[in-house]
Design a protein around this motif. Structure first.
Motif, PDB file in Angstrom:
ATOM      1  N   GLY A 177     -13.712   2.440   5.316  1.00  0.00           N
ATOM      2  CA  GLY A 177     -14.263   1.686   4.202  1.00  0.00           C
ATOM      3  C   GLY A 177     -13.415   0.514   3.772  1.00  0.00           C
ATOM      4  N   VAL A 178     -12.446   0.118   4.609  1.00  0.00           N
ATOM      5  CA  VAL A 178     -11.604  -1.044   4.302  1.00  0.00           C
ATOM      6  C   VAL A 178     -11.432  -1.895   5.549  1.00  0.00           C
ATOM      7  CG1 VAL A 178     -10.322   0.088   2.436  1.00  0.00           C
ATOM      8  CG2 VAL A 178      -9.474   0.244   4.796  1.00  0.00           C
ATOM      9  N   SER A 185      -2.798  -1.810   1.379  1.00  0.00           N
ATOM     10  CA  SER A 185      -3.238  -1.559   0.012  1.00  0.00           C
ATOM     11  C   SER A 185      -3.906  -0.190  -0.097  1.00  0.00           C
ATOM     12  CB  SER A 185      -4.210  -2.651  -0.447  1.00  0.00           C
ATOM     13  OG  SER A 185      -3.563  -3.894  -0.585  1.00  0.00           O
ATOM     14  N   PHE A 186      -4.697   0.171   0.911  1.00  0.00           N
ATOM     15  CA  PHE A 186      -5.356   1.466   0.957  1.00  0.00           C
ATOM     16  C   PHE A 186      -4.322   2.591   0.927  1.00  0.00           C
ATOM     17  CE2 PHE A 186      -7.270   4.967   3.460  1.00  0.00           C
ATOM     18  CZ  PHE A 186      -8.437   5.187   2.736  1.00  0.00           C
ATOM     19  N   LEU A 211     -12.544   0.741  -4.729  1.00  0.00           N
ATOM     20  CA  LEU A 211     -11.743  -0.202  -5.513  1.00  0.00           C
ATOM     21  C   LEU A 211     -11.398  -1.451  -4.708  1.00  0.00           C
ATOM     22  CD1 LEU A 211      -9.328   2.324  -7.291  1.00  0.00           C
ATOM     23  CD2 LEU A 211     -11.111   0.937  -8.383  1.00  0.00           C
ATOM     24  N   LEU A 212     -11.029  -1.241  -3.443  1.00  0.00           N
ATOM     25  CA  LEU A 212     -10.650  -2.382  -2.610  1.00  0.00           C
ATOM     26  C   LEU A 212     -11.865  -3.198  -2.190  1.00  0.00           C
ATOM     27  CD1 LEU A 212      -7.843  -0.730  -0.449  1.00  0.00           C
ATOM     28  CD2 LEU A 212      -7.574  -2.396  -2.294  1.00  0.00           C
ATOM     29  N   ALA A 213     -13.031  -2.573  -2.108  1.00  0.00           N
ATOM     30  CA  ALA A 213     -14.257  -3.322  -1.827  1.00  0.00           C
ATOM     31  C   ALA A 213     -14.561  -4.284  -2.973  1.00  0.00           C
ATOM     32  CB  ALA A 213     -15.430  -2.365  -1.622  1.00  0.00           C
ATOM     33  N   GLU A 247       2.620   0.634  -0.615  1.00  0.00           N
ATOM     34  CA  GLU A 247       2.020  -0.480   0.106  1.00  0.00           C
ATOM     35  C   GLU A 247       3.077  -1.214   0.926  1.00  0.00           C
ATOM     36  OE1 GLU A 247      -0.872  -4.211  -1.004  1.00  0.00           O
ATOM     37  OE2 GLU A 247       1.027  -4.040  -2.090  1.00  0.00           O
ATOM     38  N   ARG A 248       4.238  -1.423   0.314  1.00  0.00           N
ATOM     39  CA  ARG A 248       5.313  -2.119   1.027  1.00  0.00           C
ATOM     40  C   ARG A 248       5.809  -1.306   2.218  1.00  0.00           C
ATOM     41  NH1 ARG A 248       8.229  -2.686  -2.932  1.00  0.00           N
ATOM     42  NH2 ARG A 248      10.083  -1.408  -2.616  1.00  0.00           N
ATOM     43  N   MET A 249       5.910   0.008   2.059  1.00  0.00           N
ATOM     44  CA  MET A 249       6.351   0.871   3.150  1.00  0.00           C
ATOM     45  C   MET A 249       5.354   0.841   4.322  1.00  0.00           C
ATOM     46  SD  MET A 249       9.304   2.389   2.462  1.00  0.00           S
ATOM     47  CE  MET A 249       9.710   0.718   1.943  1.00  0.00           C
ATOM     48  N   ALA A 250       4.074   0.662   4.012  1.00  0.00           N
ATOM     49  CA  ALA A 250       3.031   0.683   5.048  1.00  0.00           C
ATOM     50  C   ALA A 250       2.820  -0.673   5.707  1.00  0.00           C
ATOM     51  CB  ALA A 250       1.712   1.166   4.448  1.00  0.00           C
ATOM     52  N   THR A 251       3.363  -1.725   5.127  1.00  0.00           N
ATOM     53  CA  THR A 251       3.167  -3.071   5.672  1.00  0.00           C
ATOM     54  C   THR A 251       4.104  -3.294   6.854  1.00  0.00           C
ATOM     55  OG1 THR A 251       2.542  -3.914   3.492  1.00  0.00           O
ATOM     56  CG2 THR A 251       3.198  -5.528   5.155  1.00  0.00           C
TER      57      THR A 251
END
Length: 326
Positions: A177-178, A185-186, A211-213, A247-251
């Protein structure tokens, strides 16, 4: 960049540890040589590699590994990836042999103590994309989903490499869904238990995708908290710092130093005699036959030397020579 028959050149990037873990747990630990050396992970990786060569027909390959425990993510978060089950020593003992396998095929591998394998996948995928190549990233790590693009797809192996799941931008949107660019962000919202990242408590995948949609990014979501339902707003406010941290860890890092240029990753006209020798030493006779079959294909003829002398070929030639004098 074009390959041997005029098609766009194809780079396959492999998450080395993911492949090794899959192989180690998929092949029985009882697989050993006559000398007693355990080889289940080595065999599994070798088998998947041969399947990749057959199915993907890559022009270039790079294997990316995690080098250590002190990446910049561990330095920022002491509990990063804590809680994972300990890997047995029998796994680590086979890593040198797996590196031998890739070297026998003249396949380059890369690692760095400061970065994770995913960061190298990112850097080389973007580099190849700019060079006009198409890219297949073999991994099961969801962080890599953010790399999917028109010419970059994610390949998740199933049943060895026989039933591989391919994810491009549309498949990721359908599944989670993203969009790929929204994956960090997800994960900032939902967290990731495999990396010991909690995200925002009480926010699940469905709420996160909705939310991200609406808001596009984590930052824009927090910039418009007054528009969010009160119950959800309270959860977001309570874990704001944690959300941005996750989010930063996943980027993924895409601008790390490139030590191996794309030209060094090509597998054109590779001599496979070291690969056959490795299979003989490991007593992988079935894999040796599979590799021999690859040499006879159009792809094999264009990417590997055709005069490799395997034991089977040598024996057949000797029989032919002897028949001339009988």
């Amino acid at each position: 960049m074009q390959d041997y028959d005029g098609r766009v050149k194809h780079l396959v990037l492999i998450d080395g540890h993911h492949l090794m873990y899959r192989a180690f747990y998929a092949i029985p630990a009882t697989l050993r040589t006559s000398r007693g050396e355990q080889t289940n992970a080595v065999y599994g990786v070798a088998s998947m590699l041969l399947s990749m060569l057959k199915i993907e027909e890559p022009d270039s390959i790079l294997v990316c590994f995690d080098a250590g425990e002190e990446t910049f993510r561990h330095q920022e978060n002491a509990t990063y990836k804590e809680g994972r089950a300990e890997t047995p020593d029998e796994f680590y003992l086979q890593i040198p042999r797996i590196l031998e396998l890739f070297e026998a095929f003249s396949i380059q591998h890369v690692s760095d103590a400061a970065y994770e394998a995913d960061d190298f996948l990112c850097a080389y995928a973007r580099l190849a994309e700019k060079a006009g190549m198409r890219v297949t990233i073999v991994t099961g790590d969801r962080d890599a989903f953010q790399l999917a693009a028109e010419n970059i797809r994610i390949a998740i192996p199933h049943k060895g490499y026989q039933k591989t799941e391919y994810l491009g931008p549309q498949e990721i949107l359908t599944k989670f869904g993203v969009r790929p660019d929204q994956v960090p962000s997800f994960k900032g919202l939902t967290g990731d238990s495999s990396d010991n990242l909690p995200g925002v408590r009480g926010i699940g995948p469905k709420t996160a995708s909705k939310l991200l949609a609406t808001y596009g990014t984590l930052k824009n979501l927090y910039d418009h908290l007054e528009d969010v339902k009160p119950v959800t707003r309270q959860k977001l406010l309570a874990d704001r710092e944690q959300a941005f941290f996750c989010e930063r860890m996943a980027t993924l890092v895409c601008d790390l130093p490139i030590r191996l240029p794309l030209e060094l990753l090509e597998i054109r006209t590779i001599n496979l005699e070291p690969a056959f020798a490795f299979f003989r030493e490991m007593e992988f006779s079935v894999l040796s036959k599979r590799l021999q079959g690859t040499l006879g294909t159009p792809y094999g003829k264009s990417h590997f030397l055709s005069d490799v002398k395997t034991p089977e070929v040598t024996a057949k030639k000797k029989e032919q020579q002897l028949s001339m004098f009988s």
